[in-house]
Write an enzyme that holds these catalytic residues in place. Structure first.
Site, PDB file in Angstrom:
ATOM      1  N   GLY A  47       0.013   1.737  -5.347  1.00 46.01           N
ATOM      2  CA  GLY A  47       0.621   2.439  -6.467  1.00 46.01           C
ATOM      3  C   GLY A  47       0.913   3.904  -6.224  1.00 46.01           C
ATOM      4  O   GLY A  47       1.907   4.437  -6.728  1.00 46.01           O
ATOM      5  N   THR A  92       4.774  -4.084  -7.043  1.00 42.89           N
ATOM      6  CA  THR A  92       3.375  -4.305  -6.683  1.00 42.89           C
ATOM      7  C   THR A  92       3.128  -3.662  -5.326  1.00 42.89           C
ATOM      8  O   THR A  92       4.034  -3.605  -4.490  1.00 42.89           O
ATOM      9  CB  THR A  92       3.020  -5.796  -6.619  1.00 42.89           C
ATOM     10  OG1 THR A  92       1.692  -5.917  -6.078  1.00 42.89           O
ATOM     11  CG2 THR A  92       3.972  -6.598  -5.745  1.00 42.89           C
ATOM     12  N   GLY A  93       1.922  -3.176  -5.119  1.00 37.04           N
ATOM     13  CA  GLY A  93       1.608  -2.544  -3.841  1.00 37.04           C
ATOM     14  C   GLY A  93       0.762  -1.303  -4.056  1.00 37.04           C
ATOM     15  O   GLY A  93       0.121  -1.159  -5.091  1.00 37.04           O
ATOM     16  N   THR A 136      -1.415  -7.603  -8.545  1.00 37.50           N
ATOM     17  CA  THR A 136      -0.719  -7.224  -9.779  1.00 37.50           C
ATOM     18  C   THR A 136       0.276  -8.307 -10.184  1.00 37.50           C
ATOM     19  O   THR A 136       0.821  -8.982  -9.315  1.00 37.50           O
ATOM     20  CB  THR A 136       0.026  -5.893  -9.516  1.00 37.50           C
ATOM     21  OG1 THR A 136      -0.939  -4.865  -9.432  1.00 37.50           O
ATOM     22  CG2 THR A 136       1.030  -5.558 -10.587  1.00 37.50           C
ATOM     23  N   ARG A 141      -8.887   6.137 -12.167  1.00 32.78           N
ATOM     24  CA  ARG A 141      -7.639   6.102 -11.392  1.00 32.78           C
ATOM     25  C   ARG A 141      -6.567   5.286 -12.138  1.00 32.78           C
ATOM     26  O   ARG A 141      -6.833   4.225 -12.670  1.00 32.78           O
ATOM     27  CB  ARG A 141      -7.911   5.479 -10.024  1.00 32.78           C
ATOM     28  CG  ARG A 141      -6.676   5.367  -9.118  1.00 32.78           C
ATOM     29  CD  ARG A 141      -6.080   3.979  -9.158  1.00 32.78           C
ATOM     30  NE  ARG A 141      -5.038   3.781  -8.152  1.00 32.78           N
ATOM     31  CZ  ARG A 141      -4.212   2.744  -8.138  1.00 32.78           C
ATOM     32  NH1 ARG A 141      -4.310   1.819  -9.061  1.00 32.78           N
ATOM     33  NH2 ARG A 141      -3.298   2.621  -7.205  1.00 32.78           N
ATOM     34  N   VAL A 142      -5.366   5.807 -12.168  1.00 33.54           N
ATOM     35  CA  VAL A 142      -4.247   5.075 -12.759  1.00 33.54           C
ATOM     36  C   VAL A 142      -3.191   4.891 -11.675  1.00 33.54           C
ATOM     37  O   VAL A 142      -2.853   5.842 -10.971  1.00 33.54           O
ATOM     38  CB  VAL A 142      -3.646   5.842 -13.963  1.00 33.54           C
ATOM     39  CG1 VAL A 142      -2.414   5.125 -14.494  1.00 33.54           C
ATOM     40  CG2 VAL A 142      -4.685   5.990 -15.069  1.00 33.54           C
ATOM     41  N   GLY A 143      -2.691   3.662 -11.544  1.00 33.85           N
ATOM     42  CA  GLY A 143      -1.676   3.375 -10.521  1.00 33.85           C
ATOM     43  C   GLY A 143      -0.269   3.462 -11.080  1.00 33.85           C
ATOM     44  O   GLY A 143      -0.022   4.107 -12.101  1.00 33.85           O
ATOM     45  N   ASP A 144       0.638   2.793 -10.399  1.00 33.87           N
ATOM     46  CA  ASP A 144       2.054   2.852 -10.783  1.00 33.87           C
ATOM     47  C   ASP A 144       2.419   1.889 -11.909  1.00 33.87           C
ATOM     48  O   ASP A 144       3.432   2.085 -12.585  1.00 33.87           O
ATOM     49  CB  ASP A 144       2.922   2.510  -9.563  1.00 33.87           C
ATOM     50  CG  ASP A 144       2.622   1.097  -9.042  1.00 33.87           C
ATOM     51  OD1 ASP A 144       1.427   0.750  -8.901  1.00 33.87           O
ATOM     52  OD2 ASP A 144       3.579   0.333  -8.784  1.00 33.87           O
TER      53      ASP A 144
HETATM   54  N1  ASP Z   1       0.348  -1.395  -7.773  1.00 34.82           N
HETATM   55  C1  ASP Z   1      -0.977  -1.624  -8.250  1.00 34.82           C
HETATM   56  C2  ASP Z   1      -1.708  -0.332  -8.370  1.00 34.82           C
HETATM   57  O1  ASP Z   1      -1.572   0.500  -7.497  1.00 34.82           O
HETATM   58  C3  ASP Z   1      -1.766  -2.531  -7.374  1.00 34.82           C
HETATM   59  C4  ASP Z   1      -1.129  -3.868  -7.097  1.00 34.82           C
HETATM   60  O2  ASP Z   1       0.095  -3.962  -6.994  1.00 34.82           O
HETATM   61  O3  ASP Z   1      -1.870  -4.857  -6.976  1.00 34.82           O
HETATM   62  O4  ASP Z   1      -2.460  -0.164  -9.292  1.00 34.82           O
END
Ligand code: ASP
Length: 316
Positions: free
Chosen positions: A237, A234-235, A183, A211-214
């Site tokens: 989500g 990032t991480g 991200t 799917r939707v992340g953070d």
């Molecule tokens: N945080 C992002 C998600 O979960 C993934 C990422 O940080 O690469 O969609």
């Protein structure tokens, strides 16, 4: 205009990033992209431009860099499709805009900004977000524009592993631990004392369709509030959503009086770690202090101060 020092920080994701895993060529590509993003945002801030313009400019460049998991080079979902998420927040007004599951907007961060400035809403998803971006005149591409061989191979490997689950020997880490979260994001403080944050992603490779992340969730992956701080995460989500991590950093500063370093350290090394999650954040406060923290092996990251050279790092 307060005419105070300005600052910009960027990231290209955290994860199992070590110099054994990343080739020298990839490392160079990532460093160059981070430096270009810092230069683009810096040029805006140096001329007295807004933090909002600076974070958008920086993230657009990171989205265009195939080395990161956002825009071109995004990861694929389980069905081999690409669904992009992004959000942006203005710390001065606390207005925010976000898109999730877009498939045709070349730069989702600009779509997020358009949602903030040209719609009555905060978050648009899927076809609605794509249609809105086209209607406001943003650049539209075919979904194949985002395709890269590396990401496609990554998906094929994951799908193969699912078909033939590897036999785990006692003591080996569970599959999926060695992930890279590519991200991208930016946070900035401008000369007028205004903060802004922006985050953009392809999500997680092999994710469920829909799917939707953070990253497009205000308070989870992105947050900005003047006189406090701006955060981009990032991480994994799901953890950032459940623990409202970006806003948690703000709350720790506002209500507990922690410094930006203390607040980010607590969010990452206590809250996220105890929850069993992995990731990192970049943050900048109203006085221009920058905090970058992560609990993974590495994080693509950098920052730039007035008159300064861009500082870029990847490994611990
Ligand atoms: N945080 C992002 C998600 O979960 C993934 C990422 O940080 O690469 O969609």
């Amino acid at each position: 205009m307060r005419n105070q020092p300005f600052v910009l920080a960027v990231h290209g994701g955290a994860g199992s990033i070590t110099n054994q895993v990343i080739s020298p060529a990839k490392e160079k590509e990532a460093r160059n992209a981070l430096e270009s993003a810092l230069a683009a945002g810096y040029a805006v801030l140096e001329e007295g431009g807004s933090s909002l313009d600076a974070v958008e400019a920086a993230v657009r460049l990171l989205e265009d860099a195939p080395v990161f998991n956002a825009g071109k080079g995004a990861t694929f979902n389980k069905e081999g499709g690409i669904e992009l998420d992004a959000s942006i927040m203005d710390g001065k007004t606390r207005r925010a805009g976000a898109v999730a599951g877009t498939t045709t907007v070349k730069n989702p961060i600009s779509a997020a900004r358009a949602v903030m400035e040209k719609s009555a809403h905060v978050l648009l998803v899927g076809r609605g977000a794509d249609q809105f971006a086209a209607a406001v005149g943003l650049e539209i591409v075919k979904p194949s524009y985002f395709w890269t061989p590396e990401r496609w191979e990554e998906l094929q490997r994951q799908l193969n592993n699912e078909r033939r689950p590897p036999k785990r020997r006692t003591g080996t880490p569970p599959a999926g631990k060695a992930e890279k979260f590519g991200t991208v994001g930016a946070v900035a403080l401008d000369m007028s004392g205004n903060l802004a944050a922006a985050t953009s992603t392809g999500g997680i490779s092999n994710k469920q369709f829909g799917r939707v992340g953070d990253s497009p969730i205000v308070g989870a992956g992105t947050y900005a509030e003047n006189d406090c701080c701006a955060v981009s995460a990032t991480g994994q989500g799901e953890f950032f959503i459940r623990y409202v991590l970006a806003y948690d950093i703000v709350a720790l500063m506002k209500y507990k009086g922690l410094s930006i370093e203390q607040a980010t350290a607590r969010a990452i090394h206590q809250t996220l770690k105890e929850a069993g999650g992995q990731g990192g954040v970049i943050a900048v406060d109203g006085r221009g202090n920058v905090a970058i923290d992560f609990n993974t092996e590495g994080m693509y990251r950098g920052y730039i101060l007035p008159g300064g050279k861009p500082q870029v790092a990847i490994f611990r």
